[in-house]
Motif scaffolding. Structure first.
Motif, short mmCIF file in Angstrom:
data_model
loop_
_atom_site.label_atom_id
_atom_site.label_comp_id
_atom_site.label_asym_id
_atom_site.label_seq_id
_atom_site.Cartn_x
_atom_site.Cartn_y
_atom_site.Cartn_z
N SER A 1 -46.12 64.87 -22.67
CA SER A 1 -45.15 64.15 -21.86
C SER A 1 -44.62 62.98 -22.69
O SER A 1 -45.09 62.75 -23.82
N ALA A 2 -43.68 62.22 -22.15
CA ALA A 2 -43.13 61.07 -22.88
C ALA A 2 -44.22 60.04 -23.17
O ALA A 2 -44.32 59.50 -24.28
N VAL B 1 -37.60 75.08 -41.91
CA VAL B 1 -37.41 76.52 -42.13
C VAL B 1 -38.36 77.33 -41.25
O VAL B 1 -37.94 78.28 -40.58
N LEU B 2 -39.63 76.96 -41.25
CA LEU B 2 -40.64 77.73 -40.49
C LEU B 2 -40.39 77.66 -38.98
O LEU B 2 -40.61 78.64 -38.27
N TYR B 3 -39.96 76.51 -38.51
CA TYR B 3 -39.79 76.32 -37.06
C TYR B 3 -38.32 76.16 -36.67
O TYR B 3 -38.00 75.50 -35.69
N ARG B 4 -37.44 76.79 -37.44
CA ARG B 4 -36.00 76.61 -37.22
C ARG B 4 -35.58 77.00 -35.80
O ARG B 4 -34.71 76.36 -35.21
N LYS B 5 -36.19 78.04 -35.23
CA LYS B 5 -35.81 78.46 -33.89
C LYS B 5 -36.30 77.48 -32.82
O LYS B 5 -35.70 77.36 -31.76
N ARG B 6 -37.38 76.78 -33.13
CA ARG B 6 -37.96 75.85 -32.16
C ARG B 6 -37.16 74.55 -32.03
O ARG B 6 -37.36 73.79 -31.09
N PHE B 7 -36.28 74.30 -33.00
CA PHE B 7 -35.54 73.03 -32.96
C PHE B 7 -34.34 73.09 -32.02
O PHE B 7 -33.75 72.07 -31.70
N PHE B 8 -34.00 74.27 -31.58
CA PHE B 8 -32.91 74.38 -30.61
C PHE B 8 -33.51 74.33 -29.21
O PHE B 8 -33.53 75.30 -28.46
N GLN B 9 -34.03 73.17 -28.88
CA GLN B 9 -34.68 72.97 -27.59
C GLN B 9 -33.88 71.98 -26.76
O GLN B 9 -32.80 71.54 -27.14
N SER B 10 -34.44 71.60 -25.62
CA SER B 10 -33.75 70.69 -24.73
C SER B 10 -33.72 69.28 -25.31
O SER B 10 -34.47 68.94 -26.24
N LEU B 11 -32.88 68.46 -24.74
CA LEU B 11 -32.80 67.05 -25.15
C LEU B 11 -34.12 66.34 -24.88
O LEU B 11 -34.45 65.36 -25.56
N ASP B 12 -34.87 66.83 -23.90
CA ASP B 12 -36.17 66.23 -23.58
C ASP B 12 -37.12 66.31 -24.77
O ASP B 12 -37.90 65.38 -25.02
N PHE B 13 -37.05 67.40 -25.52
CA PHE B 13 -37.89 67.58 -26.72
C PHE B 13 -37.58 66.49 -27.74
O PHE B 13 -38.49 65.88 -28.32
N TYR B 14 -36.30 66.24 -27.97
CA TYR B 14 -35.90 65.23 -28.96
C TYR B 14 -36.20 63.82 -28.46
O TYR B 14 -36.49 62.92 -29.25
N LYS B 15 -36.14 63.64 -27.15
CA LYS B 15 -36.48 62.33 -26.58
C LYS B 15 -37.95 62.01 -26.84
O LYS B 15 -38.30 60.88 -27.22
N LYS B 16 -38.80 63.00 -26.68
CA LYS B 16 -40.23 62.80 -26.93
C LYS B 16 -40.51 62.52 -28.40
O LYS B 16 -41.35 61.68 -28.73
N LEU B 17 -39.80 63.23 -29.29
CA LEU B 17 -39.96 62.96 -30.72
C LEU B 17 -39.54 61.53 -31.05
O LEU B 17 -40.20 60.85 -31.84
N LEU B 18 -38.46 61.09 -30.46
CA LEU B 18 -37.98 59.73 -30.70
C LEU B 18 -38.99 58.70 -30.21
O LEU B 18 -39.29 57.72 -30.90
N ILE B 19 -39.54 58.93 -29.02
CA ILE B 19 -40.54 58.01 -28.46
C ILE B 19 -41.77 57.95 -29.36
O ILE B 19 -42.31 56.87 -29.60
N ALA B 20 -42.19 59.10 -29.87
CA ALA B 20 -43.37 59.13 -30.75
C ALA B 20 -43.08 58.50 -32.10
O ALA B 20 -43.98 57.99 -32.76
N PHE B 21 -41.83 58.51 -32.50
CA PHE B 21 -41.42 57.99 -33.81
C PHE B 21 -41.30 56.46 -33.81
O PHE B 21 -41.51 55.82 -34.85
N ILE B 22 -40.99 55.87 -32.68
CA ILE B 22 -40.73 54.43 -32.59
C ILE B 22 -41.88 53.57 -33.13
O ILE B 22 -41.64 52.62 -33.89
N PRO B 23 -43.14 53.82 -32.77
CA PRO B 23 -44.22 52.97 -33.31
C PRO B 23 -44.25 52.93 -34.84
O PRO B 23 -44.52 51.87 -35.43
N ALA B 24 -43.97 54.05 -35.49
CA ALA B 24 -43.99 54.10 -36.96
C ALA B 24 -42.90 53.21 -37.55
O ALA B 24 -43.12 52.54 -38.57
N ILE B 25 -41.73 53.19 -36.91
CA ILE B 25 -40.64 52.33 -37.39
C ILE B 25 -41.04 50.87 -37.31
O ILE B 25 -40.90 50.11 -38.28
N VAL B 26 -41.52 50.46 -36.15
CA VAL B 26 -41.83 49.05 -35.92
C VAL B 26 -42.99 48.59 -36.80
O VAL B 26 -42.88 47.59 -37.53
#
Length: 279
Positions: free
Chosen positions: A131-132, A59-84
């Motif tokens: 960066s990634a 809710v607070l950052y709703r406008k910030r989530f409509f960013q480029s695919l690069d933003f979501y790629k970085k989130l995914l990369i940062a998320f991977i260690p937690a999954i493993v």
């Protein structure tokens, strides 16, 4: 668990989830002080109310989530260690969650680190967004918080500062990273530990009969407690995020470090004198 227990725990979750003081550690402490038994439901509740905290970020950052695919790629990369790491060490993490001693030691050690963070990373930031490669390092740093009392927020923010990212940018990336991390952890705990479903055989293969049978074990009181907890956590987390960003930008981490050390030392004193803080 009563509604009052749920409200108090949700307030603690909302206040501490995005502050560098460890929400898990505080909920373990508060649960112990209130004498809440560590049943399957109470364990699931303390994880499930993270959904409310997640919603506050959306809710607070709703406008910030409509960013480029690069933003979501970085989130995914940062998320991977937690999954493993979370998957490989799930049993170890569960065992640590019942240890108040672990929380106390982590609070003190983490507090000492926070006392010096502002001096260690006092140079002008060189990056406004990671960066990634930097995102992956932040993700690795976040995994340290699987030890109760460390603080996911503190670990990931410090990971960002170590990469030359500004305080505000590091904190905001930590908030964004919390969404997939907390969503995955809360969902996994609810499915496997409370509903006793197998991710592969029951969820992925859509074993609807078993899924429905597992959901039926939730009483009306349980559902109401979960909804109440998430609502309170959502409201409180929104206020805490706004406070933290402003406070961190102006004053840094020292106050949080002092707070962690005081709480951790008090817990160690209680344990030394034989006060029962088991959960």
């Amino acid at each position: 668990m009563s509604f009052w227990h749920a409200i108090i725990l949700a307030i603690v979750e909302g206040l501490t989830e995005f502050l560098p003081v460890s929400s898990t550690g505080h909920m373990i402490i508060v649960s112990s002080l209130m004498g809440i038994n560590a049943t399957e439901f109470t364990k699931m509740f303390t994880v499930n109310i993270q959904f409310g905290a997640i919603l506050s970020v959306l809710v607070l950052y709703r406008k910030r989530f409509f960013q480029s695919l690069d933003f979501y790629k970085k989130l995914l990369i940062a998320f991977i260690p937690a999954i493993v790491i979370g998957f490989l060490l799930n049993d170890v993490i569960d065992a640590l969650l019942e240890s108040v001693l672990t929380v106390a030691i982590s609070l003190v050690l983490g507090g000492i680190v926070l006392l010096f963070v502002d001096k260690w990373f006092n140079n002008d930031p060189t990056h406004s967004t990671p960066s990634a490669k930097q995102a992956f390092v932040i993700g690795l740093a976040q995994c340290i918080a699987m030890i109760p009392g460390v603080s996911r927020s503190a670990a990931s923010i410090i990971g960002g500062l170590a990469q030359g990212i500004s305080r505000k940018a590091a904190a905001e990336f930590s908030f964004f990273l919390a969404i997939p991390t907390m969503l995955a952890a809360a969902s996994y705990k609810f499915i496997t530990d409370f509903l006793h479903l197998d991710m592969k055989d029951d969820i992925l293969k859509m074993n609807t009969a078993k899924i429905q049978a597992s959901l039926n074990q939730l009483s009306a009181h349980d559902v109401q407690t979960l909804l109440l907890g998430n609502l309170v956590a959502f409201v409180v987390a929104m206020l805490a995020i706004k406070f933290f960003i402003n406070f961190l930008t102006k004053y840094g981490f020292k106050f949080f470090g002092i707070y962690r050390i005081i709480v951790g030392v008090l817990l160690l004193v209680f344990l030394l004198f034989g006060v029962d803080l088991s959960v």
